[in-house]
Every structure is written in structure tokens, then in C-alpha cells.
Design an enzyme around this catalytic site. Structure first.
Site, PDB file in Angstrom:
ATOM      1  N   LYS A  19       9.428  11.145  22.139  1.00 17.13           N
ATOM      2  CA  LYS A  19       9.184  12.417  22.821  1.00 17.13           C
ATOM      3  C   LYS A  19       8.953  13.494  21.769  1.00 17.13           C
ATOM      4  CE  LYS A  19      11.841  11.428  27.015  1.00 17.13           C
ATOM      5  NZ  LYS A  19      12.984  11.800  27.883  1.00 17.13           N
ATOM      6  N   HIS A  49      13.720  15.357  42.650  1.00 19.49           N
ATOM      7  CA  HIS A  49      13.640  14.307  41.629  1.00 19.49           C
ATOM      8  C   HIS A  49      15.079  14.020  41.224  1.00 19.49           C
ATOM      9  CE1 HIS A  49      11.063  12.011  38.980  1.00 19.49           C
ATOM     10  NE2 HIS A  49      11.711  12.422  37.902  1.00 19.49           N
ATOM     11  N   ASP A  57      16.269   6.532  24.395  1.00 19.64           N
ATOM     12  CA  ASP A  57      15.646   7.817  24.729  1.00 19.64           C
ATOM     13  C   ASP A  57      16.517   8.944  24.167  1.00 19.64           C
ATOM     14  OD1 ASP A  57      14.509  10.081  25.759  1.00 19.64           O
ATOM     15  OD2 ASP A  57      14.858   9.619  27.862  1.00 19.64           O
ATOM     16  N   GLU A  64       4.569   7.869  29.924  1.00 19.70           N
ATOM     17  CA  GLU A  64       4.985   8.417  31.229  1.00 19.70           C
ATOM     18  C   GLU A  64       4.514   9.875  31.333  1.00 19.70           C
ATOM     19  OE1 GLU A  64       9.268   7.918  31.105  1.00 19.70           O
ATOM     20  OE2 GLU A  64       9.496   9.544  29.668  1.00 19.70           O
ATOM     21  N   LYS A 119       9.025   3.737  36.815  1.00 22.33           N
ATOM     22  CA  LYS A 119      10.352   3.894  36.201  1.00 22.33           C
ATOM     23  C   LYS A 119      11.275   4.374  37.306  1.00 22.33           C
ATOM     24  CE  LYS A 119      11.976   7.251  32.803  1.00 22.33           C
ATOM     25  NZ  LYS A 119      11.816   7.674  31.413  1.00 22.33           N
ATOM     26  N   LYS A 135      14.947   5.813  38.458  1.00 23.63           N
ATOM     27  CA  LYS A 135      16.103   6.525  37.919  1.00 23.63           C
ATOM     28  C   LYS A 135      17.357   5.985  38.599  1.00 23.63           C
ATOM     29  CE  LYS A 135      14.410   9.604  35.091  1.00 23.63           C
ATOM     30  NZ  LYS A 135      14.876   9.712  33.715  1.00 23.63           N
ATOM     31  N   GLU A 144      16.328   1.711  30.074  1.00 25.66           N
ATOM     32  CA  GLU A 144      16.286   2.888  29.182  1.00 25.66           C
ATOM     33  C   GLU A 144      17.654   3.551  29.113  1.00 25.66           C
ATOM     34  OE1 GLU A 144      12.972   5.383  30.134  1.00 25.66           O
ATOM     35  OE2 GLU A 144      13.776   7.133  29.100  1.00 25.66           O
ATOM     36  N   ASP A 154      15.799   3.757  34.200  1.00 28.31           N
ATOM     37  CA  ASP A 154      16.377   4.718  33.247  1.00 28.31           C
ATOM     38  C   ASP A 154      17.740   5.138  33.776  1.00 28.31           C
ATOM     39  OD1 ASP A 154      16.937   6.628  31.376  1.00 28.31           O
ATOM     40  OD2 ASP A 154      15.169   7.867  31.747  1.00 28.31           O
TER      41      ASP A 154
HETATM   42  O1  LIG Z   1      13.245   9.976  30.453  1.00 24.37           O
HETATM   43  C1  LIG Z   1      13.924  10.848  30.956  1.00 24.37           C
HETATM   44  O2  LIG Z   1      15.118  10.737  30.920  1.00 24.37           O
HETATM   45  C2  LIG Z   1      13.333  12.088  31.550  1.00 24.37           C
HETATM   46  C3  LIG Z   1      12.167  12.013  32.389  1.00 24.37           C
HETATM   47  C4  LIG Z   1      11.070  11.157  32.115  1.00 24.37           C
HETATM   48  C5  LIG Z   1      10.550  10.740  33.281  1.00 24.37           C
HETATM   49  C6  LIG Z   1      11.387  11.206  34.305  1.00 24.37           C
HETATM   50  O3  LIG Z   1      11.272  11.029  35.502  1.00 24.37           O
HETATM   51  O4  LIG Z   1      12.398  11.880  33.763  1.00 24.37           O
HETATM   52 MN   LIG Z   2      14.923   8.729  29.761  1.00 29.78          MN
END
Ligand SMILES: O=C(O)C[C@H]1C=CC(=O)O1
Ligand SMILES: [Mn+2]
Length: 385
Positions: free
Chosen positions: A272, A20, A248, A326, A166, A168, A223, A197
């Protein structure tokens, strides 16, 4: 009156189904801290404290979460009564600064225990009570490979498991990231909502460029593009761009929520429970957002089943949840830690209905996977079935 007579913590390491890849770390496993409380009537409460990528996401590590509970929080709750969770956590807050994930794990266990004693789900003990029975759930595409991410998204759509994705980003050059995201947006079209994000990895100039380009390729939100404490820059970006900025890492509880709302630093909050410092604090974050006209999204620290169920109990009380959640953490892991897995169907997670947080641990799995295990290590080969 019953009182807390036992506090136990343990760390469980579980491999992820694939690497991941986040801007600051690549996860190959998740380390889950479980806290168990027992009261003088023998009723148990469970909670989870989980972070992401060791110390790369935030200031708490799995080891520090365990230490904070064992050494500093456990003595404050031992012998305390099993009702009045909010007041007890306020007392803990006076003696223990920060350590939000550790506090959340303990508060979750206290609420689980209180719910079991009263015979009600935790959603009836916070906010205005439960207003929804299931929650839309996003999936994170973070394999690092565009074709693999598209195939993963298609499989999720086929299975009717997720239609919010989402991505990254923030590790590569802005233009490269936008090309990757744009290809995924084109492949999925109007069948899915695509969000990104950045995990704080851009500066303001990169964010300015990136947010404009991401809007043009059809992304629905960005994000935490910049550093969590860069509130004036978050406000400038929010004012300049149509694409909404979601806070976040900037949100560590109600005070941050108030500061961001007061300066118009974000149009959406990723709420969160762990980062906020517990379910009550996260509920306060949500109330501030609502009062300020800020949209809500139910975030995750990629918790396993216990933390995910606790989050679901809170998010089920939110009257509006415009951006979904999520809460897919357990699905990223090769091992299920719950006796009865959470139910994902039709793009939603069913909020557990039993007393407390509504889930229990698979004790054999816990014994086999806990870091301090004495049982032999048996590794499953390959991914999750
Ligand atoms: O939001 C984050 O930064 C952390 C987290 C939430 C989903 C994911 O893949 O990582
Ligand atoms: Mn995040």
C-alpha cells in the site's frame, strides 16, 4: 528553477454505496484528504491521504493527516525545487516521524507535479518504469449478509468488473465466518478467486483453526489474521499452513518488509502506498518481497480516484503482480471526484496514461463536498448510478 509556492489541503466526506463492514468498524462514508501543490510556474500537483474508519484501522485520522501536512510538512516543502522528489521526501522523513499517509499524500502531489513538468506519467519516474497498462482488480464483499454478498459477486461477474473477491471476516465466531465464506466459495466455484481479510482480529489459536478450515472450503489466501506486531506467530502460522498468509497492517514500509521477509512471516505482501509512507517506500517494499520470493498484491486504503490513480502508477511498474490488486476504492463511493472517472473493464483497471498521476479533480464536486464548504449542501438520493 521552479519551486513549490503553495500547499493547500482539504477533507472531503463521501457516503459509501452500502455499509462496508470490517472487523473493527462499519464504514458509512469515506473521508478523503486532498493535498494540492502549486509551483512558481502555476503547475499543480495533487495527492490523496485516506484512511479507513476514523482511528479504528490505524494511527492516523483524516484530521491528523491534514494537520501533519498543514503544520509540519508544508513548511518543509515550500520553496523547495520541483524535481528530486525522493531526496525531498527523505528530508521530510528526518523531520516528521511516522505519519505515513500524510507523507504519501504529499509525495504523490510532488510526483504528479514532477510528471506534469516532464510530460510523463508517474510510472516513468519510479522503479524501472511502466511494464503493464492495466491491473486486475478485486472487489470486497462486506455487506455482512451471505445472500447479499453472493448477489453482489454475481453482478460483478456479469458486468465483467471483478472476479477476485475479498471477504471481510473476524467479527463473528470463527465457525460462523467460515460457514459464510464457504457458502460464497460454493456459489462462485471456479469462476472467481475468494480471499479473506481478518484485519488482525484473531489470536494465534483462532487463526490456526480458521486457516485450516478456510483452506478446506477453497479460500486462496488469508490476509492479516493476527496482530500486526505478532511476527513470531505470523511465522509459525505461515510455516504450519498451506494457505498463504498475506501481510497488510504488519507492513509499514521497507523495514517491516525486511523483518517479515527475514522471519518468513508471510508468503504475500499487500503493498500500500499510504501505509508504506509513499510510492518510493512502497516500491522498496515490493523489491524486498521480490528478493525474498514473496508474492505481490496491490493494496488499497479505499482511496478515492487520486490515491487510486497514484497506486496504479506504482503497481504498473511491478514486473510480477501474482495476486492482482484491489484498486476499487472509487467504486465504493456514491460520488465521483475525478473530472474523468478511472476506467474499469474486463476485470481490470486501465492505468492512466496522461502526465503525472494522469487524473484531475472535478472542481465543482470538490467545492460542493469539502468539509469546510461554503456552498449549499445538495445531497443525491440513493446510490451511485
Ligand atoms: O485491506 C484492508 O484492510 C482495507 C481495505 C481494502 C479493501 C477493503 O475492503 O478494505
Ligand atoms: Mn487488509
Amino acid at each position: 528553477m521552479a519551486s513549490i509556492c503553495q500547499v493547500d489541503t482539504l477533507i472531503i466526506d463521501v457516503p459509501t454505496i452500502r455499509p462496508h463492514i470490517l472487523a473493527m468498524a462499519t464504514m458509512h462514508q469515506q473521508s478523503i484528504v486532498i493535498v494540492r501543490l502549486r509551483d512558481s510556474d502555476g503547475i499543480e500537483g495533487i495527492g490523496e491521504g485516506t484512511t479507513i474508519g476514523g482511528l479504528s484501522y490505524g494511527e492516523e485520522s483524516p484530521e491528523s493527516i491534514k494537520l501533519a501536512i498543514d503544520t509540519y510538512i508544508a513548511p518543509l516543502i515550500l520553496n523547495a525545487g520541483t524535481v528530486g522528489v525522493s531526496a525531498l521526501m527523505r528530508r521530510v522523513g528526518k523531520m516528521v516521524r511516522g505519519n505515513h499517509i500524510a507523507k504519501c499524500a504529499v509525495e504523490t502531489a510532488l510526483l504528479d507535479l514532477a510528471g506534469k513538468r516532464l510530460g510523463v506519467p508517474v510510472s516513468e519516474l519510479i522503479g524501472g518504469g511502466r511494464v503493464r497498462e492495466s491491473l486486475p482488480v478485486a472487489w470486497t464483499l462486506a455487506s455482512g449478509d451471505t445472500a447479499r454478498d453472493i448477489a453482489e459477486a454475481e453482478a460483478m461477474l456479469d458486468q465483467r468488473r471483478h472476479r477476485i473477491f475479498k471477504l471481510k471476516i473476524g467479527k463473528r465466531a470463527v465457525a460462523d465466518d467460515v460457514a459464510h465464506v464457504g457458502a460464497i466459495c460454493r456459489a462462485l466455484g471456479d469462476r472467481a478467486s475468494v480471499r479473506v481479510d481478518v484485519n488482525q482480529n484473531w489470536d494465534e489459536a483462532q487463526a490456526d483453526r480458521g486457516m485450516g478450515m478456510l483452506f478446506d472450503v477453497g479460500v486462496d489466501l488469508v490476509e492479516q489474521p493476527i496482530a500486526r506486531d505478532a511476527l513470531p506467530a505470523m511465522a509459525r502460522l505461515s510455516a504450519r499452513h498451506t494457505i498463504p498468509l498475506m501481510a497488510d497492517e504488519a507492513l509499514h514500509g521497507p523495514r517491516d518488509a525486511f523483518a517479515i521477509a527475514a522471519t518468513a512471516g508471510a508468503r504475500i505482501f499487500a503493498v500500500k502506498i499510504a501505509q508504506s509512507g509513499g510510492l518510493h517506500a512502497a516500491n522498496d517494499v515490493a523489491r524486498i518481497a521480490e528478493a525474498a520470493g514473496i508474492g505481490l498484491y496491490g493494496g488499497t486504503m479505499l482511496e478515492a480516484g487520486v490515491g487510486t490513480a497514484a497506486s496504479a502508477q506504482l503497481f504498473a511498474t511491478f514486473p510480477s503482480l501474482a495476486w492482482g490488486t484491489e484498486l476499487f476504492g472509487p467504486l465504493l463511493l456514491t460520488e465521483e471526484l475525478l473530472a474523468e472517472p478511472l476506467a474499469y473493464a474486463d476485470f481490470e483497471l486501465a492505468v492512466p496514461t496522461g502526465p503525472g498521476i494522469g487524473v484531475s479533480l472535478d472542481e465543482d464536486k470538490v467545492a460542493r463536498l469539502r468539509r469546510d464548504r461554503t456552498a449549499p449542501i445538495l445531497h443525491a438520493v440513493g446510490g451511485r448510478a
